[in-house]
Scaffold this active site. Sequence first.
Site, mmCIF file in Angstrom:
data_model
loop_
_atom_site.group_PDB
_atom_site.id
_atom_site.type_symbol
_atom_site.label_atom_id
_atom_site.label_comp_id
_atom_site.label_asym_id
_atom_site.label_seq_id
_atom_site.Cartn_x
_atom_site.Cartn_y
_atom_site.Cartn_z
ATOM 1 N N GLY C 148 -23.726 -13.339 23.987
ATOM 2 C CA GLY C 148 -22.627 -14.126 24.525
ATOM 3 C C GLY C 148 -22.029 -15.017 23.457
ATOM 4 O O GLY C 148 -22.603 -15.216 22.379
ATOM 5 N N CYS C 149 -20.891 -15.583 23.765
ATOM 6 C CA CYS C 149 -20.169 -16.391 22.779
ATOM 7 C C CYS C 149 -20.894 -17.704 22.501
ATOM 8 O O CYS C 149 -21.240 -18.011 21.351
ATOM 9 C CB CYS C 149 -18.737 -16.628 23.227
ATOM 10 S SG CYS C 149 -18.537 -17.263 24.900
ATOM 11 N N TYR C 150 -21.140 -18.502 23.544
ATOM 12 C CA TYR C 150 -21.892 -19.746 23.324
ATOM 13 C C TYR C 150 -23.255 -19.467 22.692
ATOM 14 O O TYR C 150 -23.659 -20.148 21.736
ATOM 15 C CB TYR C 150 -22.089 -20.481 24.653
ATOM 16 C CG TYR C 150 -20.895 -21.200 25.204
ATOM 17 C CD1 TYR C 150 -20.237 -22.187 24.477
ATOM 18 C CD2 TYR C 150 -20.422 -20.915 26.476
ATOM 19 C CE1 TYR C 150 -19.150 -22.872 25.017
ATOM 20 C CE2 TYR C 150 -19.331 -21.599 27.021
ATOM 21 C CZ TYR C 150 -18.705 -22.572 26.281
ATOM 22 O OH TYR C 150 -17.634 -23.255 26.815
#
Lengths: 345, 345, 345, 345
Positions: C148-150
């Site tokens: 995921g991005c975070y």
Amino acid sequence: MIKVGIVGGTGYTGVELLRILAVHPEVSVSCITSRSEAGMPVAEMYPNLRGHYDLAFSEPDVNVLGACDLVFFATPHGVAMRMVPELMSAGVRVVDLSADFRLKDLDVWANWYGMAHESPEWAEKAVYGLPEVVRDEIRTAQLVANPGCYPTAVQLGFLPLLEQGLVDPKRLIADAKSGASGAGRQGKIGMLHGEIGESFKAYGASGHRHLPEIRQGLCGAAGGDVGVTFVPHLIPMIRGIEATLYAELRNPADFDRLQALFEQRFDDEPFVDVMPFGSHPETRSVRGANQCRMALHRQEQSNIVIVSSVIDNLVKGAAGQAIQNMNIMFGLKETMGLEAPALLP
Amino acid sequence: MIKVGIVGGTGYTGVELLRILAVHPEVSVSCITSRSEAGMPVAEMYPNLRGHYDLAFSEPDVNVLGACDLVFFATPHGVAMRMVPELMSAGVRVVDLSADFRLKDLDVWANWYGMAHESPEWAEKAVYGLPEVVRDEIRTAQLVANPGCYPTAVQLGFLPLLEQGLVDPKRLIADAKSGASGAGRQGKIGMLHGEIGESFKAYGASGHRHLPEIRQGLCGAAGGDVGVTFVPHLIPMIRGIEATLYAELRNPADFDRLQALFEQRFDDEPFVDVMPFGSHPETRSVRGANQCRMALHRQEQSNIVIVSSVIDNLVKGAAGQAIQNMNIMFGLKETMGLEAPALLP
Amino acid sequence: MIKVGIVGGTGYTGVELLRILAVHPEVSVSCITSRSEAGMPVAEMYPNLRGHYDLAFSEPDVNVLGACDLVFFATPHGVAMRMVPELMSAGVRVVDLSADFRLKDLDVWANWYGMAHESPEWAEKAVYGLPEVVRDEIRTAQLVANPGCYPTAVQLGFLPLLEQGLVDPKRLIADAKSGASGAGRQGKIGMLHGEIGESFKAYGASGHRHLPEIRQGLCGAAGGDVGVTFVPHLIPMIRGIEATLYAELRNPADFDRLQALFEQRFDDEPFVDVMPFGSHPETRSVRGANQCRMALHRQEQSNIVIVSSVIDNLVKGAAGQAIQNMNIMFGLKETMGLEAPALLP
Amino acid sequence: MIKVGIVGGTGYTGVELLRILAVHPEVSVSCITSRSEAGMPVAEMYPNLRGHYDLAFSEPDVNVLGACDLVFFATPHGVAMRMVPELMSAGVRVVDLSADFRLKDLDVWANWYGMAHESPEWAEKAVYGLPEVVRDEIRTAQLVANPGCYPTAVQLGFLPLLEQGLVDPKRLIADAKSGASGAGRQGKIGMLHGEIGESFKAYGASGHRHLPEIRQGLCGAAGGDVGVTFVPHLIPMIRGIEATLYAELRNPADFDRLQALFEQRFDDEPFVDVMPFGSHPETRSVRGANQCRMALHRQEQSNIVIVSSVIDNLVKGAAGQAIQNMNIMFGLKETMGLEAPALLP
């Protein structure tokens, strides 16, 4: 105290009415309706109103609305025309912020809005509420059709030129730009921040619903037919409209008296500000305020008059003008509740 | 009418004072100074004020300022400390929006602001004007040091926790974010739209001038030393601060009573709004308004209290709080002139 | 040439895969699916791709996808887990940009994603594709779960500290901020420009789906359990994540060697850039680029390590990292197609 | 490899040249000058270039520049005209991105730029580098005057209409809007984020330096004098220009063939994209790309042709077009280094 009802309060014009009325000394908001959100406190949907309103959205109820002194419609088109006749019979006064009663030619209306008009009688009686043009009629009107946002900015800028017959009425161009709040508060992909942030585009360039409204108003000012090209654009910001208007001066010598003409035309208008010749009005200078600011320009040896006109689309272009109309209708000071300066920066 | 003077009116806090005071019923602004812009009408620099003020910026003149009831300083640090003693002697009351009188430890002040303090006497006497903490002292103060923007958002959020001794005071973290107006209105390349638009970054992460001010306030609330880490960030927008605060609860069982504690702590505060547990305050909900909104959060099985606190840095973080302080000092209703809801959207 | 298929191409990660692959010298995109938009040319939906692709969206067809060398899933969660087993049987390799195969504990997955996992076998076999941690496993993986991005921004910043056991693993705080594109391209009111422009807020502060993914990764780095608080925030911009990380150093003397430690840890990593101590990475410095930039900070006499880490959520946080994984899986130069600098300003 | 020098590299067009050239396969940047920042590594000022360039800014040195194959000037006006003659003598080829060599009438130039031209000889010889008009002359030119950003968007949109004589050349209106990067990277208060964020305005409405450049180009296309009104506006975003063009069709029947005419005119042009009739080009569809996209519109029963034309002001409006010109001058594939799609979203 004027007892006010608001129909369709969940959109941006609805919350803007509430924001301004929260500090209006002569108004009490007694109901605000929303079919989809009935039961939800307005301050839950709009946290800026926490501490200002205990109201919750309610189902629209003609008995409740009928007990108001004034009802604002902040609905999509097609709603007001169905409810207005009954409210008229009940003696309620109405300011309709939607498009339902703005056009006098109902064939044109039907063509642009895709449905037949259901209240032709009141469409005829409605007063198109641009106070700078028809203040006296507004005083006594039972039904006021509040002008659209683009039409407000465009008409005000062209008015002095057309009223005096100084320009070729067949060659008017209005290049207008609006912030995103003008598109309302529906979950459309095209209005996501990810879609319109950091980008700019024209839209409706082949024809936009505000075009016939603009044409109707300009014809009135010109006292005859006009030819106007109107192209709206979407600015990556929330509030504000700027319209750059182009008109061809019949006699270039008239350039010398344009500034004085504009200043005189709007001298008594509390909400129209003619800036010095060559100024560049910024939309932020009217953010949150019921103001139209404009300025004139000329390029060297040209006979094209350029007018730049700015408003906040939610205020002078919607809720603020509606409250200005209410003030006029109820004999209040026209600026009541509308005195605060714009939020800058 | 309170006769008000403003020193240093060309910056964003200056124009914000003027914007709010324009509709304050008990205030008359009698002068606004600017060395660099003396002679320019304020409405020429800030067109949102057209029609609201006839004032022009003037050279600062102690005789003129000395005839005011109250003088606001909206200057860079280092100015007020030189002018305040003379105004104090003249019996004028002062609210200083700059950092000059905020810190009690003048060595710390000198260290962070890079100059020796020139008015230690008044630095000692000044009241640090966070009304939610020292309202009574503000009533009679001659000199009020108006808190910084970040310190306002951070202190209000931590206050109930520290006053009640519920958290480890050595492990406080304040991750704060501000819009660009917090940096003022100087022509710095780093604050160009082209530089900060569509971007986000921390700044001052190794130490920012608001850190000692925050620490001083939190020590006062805790009744002893605290350890606080403070990292500010720059948001690509104009107004608003959000501070996310992290503190370690000594006794996780206390989680159950935190919401009630916060609500009670601020129950009588007109400008602090504790939202329901688990809410996410938005900066836009306080845009242009003298409000702090906050909400509490807990992540599963964690003993970390999370507080999200938002203000408008120019209002509750500067000009609005200054006017709140003025209202208190002059025995006016504390909310006078500060009642309008935030501008949303 | 690697024959690539994309499932679910209408969202922002889909168009980002197309943008990057348009100039990748070893890839040919042979199909891109969308149930809702089947038949529409991709360049009609995404005009930046005009002239780059003749493809139209098609219905997902396992036979067509089964003829690809590699399939990217750019779908909401719940889609890939149903289609992957068949593709695995067909010998196709898959990089899944959704959350379906990121978590090893399927009870946790079910809890956060609200459905039972339908492919436990492949959830176990999937390689969590953070190349900076498990590059060798990626080379031979048939199924890669793209982070995921975070989690990408947070894990990379904490990695060196946890791997070396320098900080208290029970007191990790990740205060993260993301642009709006992270929420995808659905017509949600909450993501309208009118709602999130010029505003900032935390969201998911009581718990966000990326928290278990972050915890899983940090546990792996720490070789044991960790306590991490993660609060995401929404920035009024389109692309970019900044994560400010706080950790308590066990031995403050270690501060002196942290910068060297970080530089060594990422010395051979083409897509992680450790900036000089005390720098402030800007999200714009990675806009459109497959980069993570980070920098370390210390506040005076504190034992808190501060790490600021930035990525473009759509690139190193999604499509770029997926293509990096593809390059590794197919033995290409890891930077192929990912060399262009970020778009600044 | 072409050995390239850049004079004046600290501005937005300088960094944009570096960004694009970083992945150009046939170019090596051997020097980049800046008087004010000599000694500073370019990657320190522009962190997106970290890992791409080891270069530092240097003092301009004619010997060093004279050893280049090509020198780009990315300087304010007045610089190139002083240095170009010596470089011409040294046999170096030059693409000047400033305004110094764009106008053929040097009295007009002097009038708009406030100084006498110092290199009339080369002003006469310079080729105005709009490849879509004078590609063949560019091939052999020693000195190319790279067009301005507005003039590129406006000329390309009007070209087919004027070349074919279809519209009244005396009644051309160009309402153009630009992002803030067009104003460069100087510390001007008027370009602060706090000043131009969330606001929109016209500027230079009484006359802008790009007006004579536009007129010169349109006169060339029309084969005679033209009357053009040009009003630029400032959009609260960083990159992108949209120009909405209005022209009066001599024969309304010609509307039917306009779309085909535009498509044919630009059929072989790699960097001009005529979208379907009635489309609305978005600036984001060209962000970071060397593209001009345009579309045609007509409003009911009107004889006004409306053209909406978009470019990225820093790419097709500056650095990208300069590199396109370089490719043509050196016999490279015209699209080399300019193939990547725009960054959307």
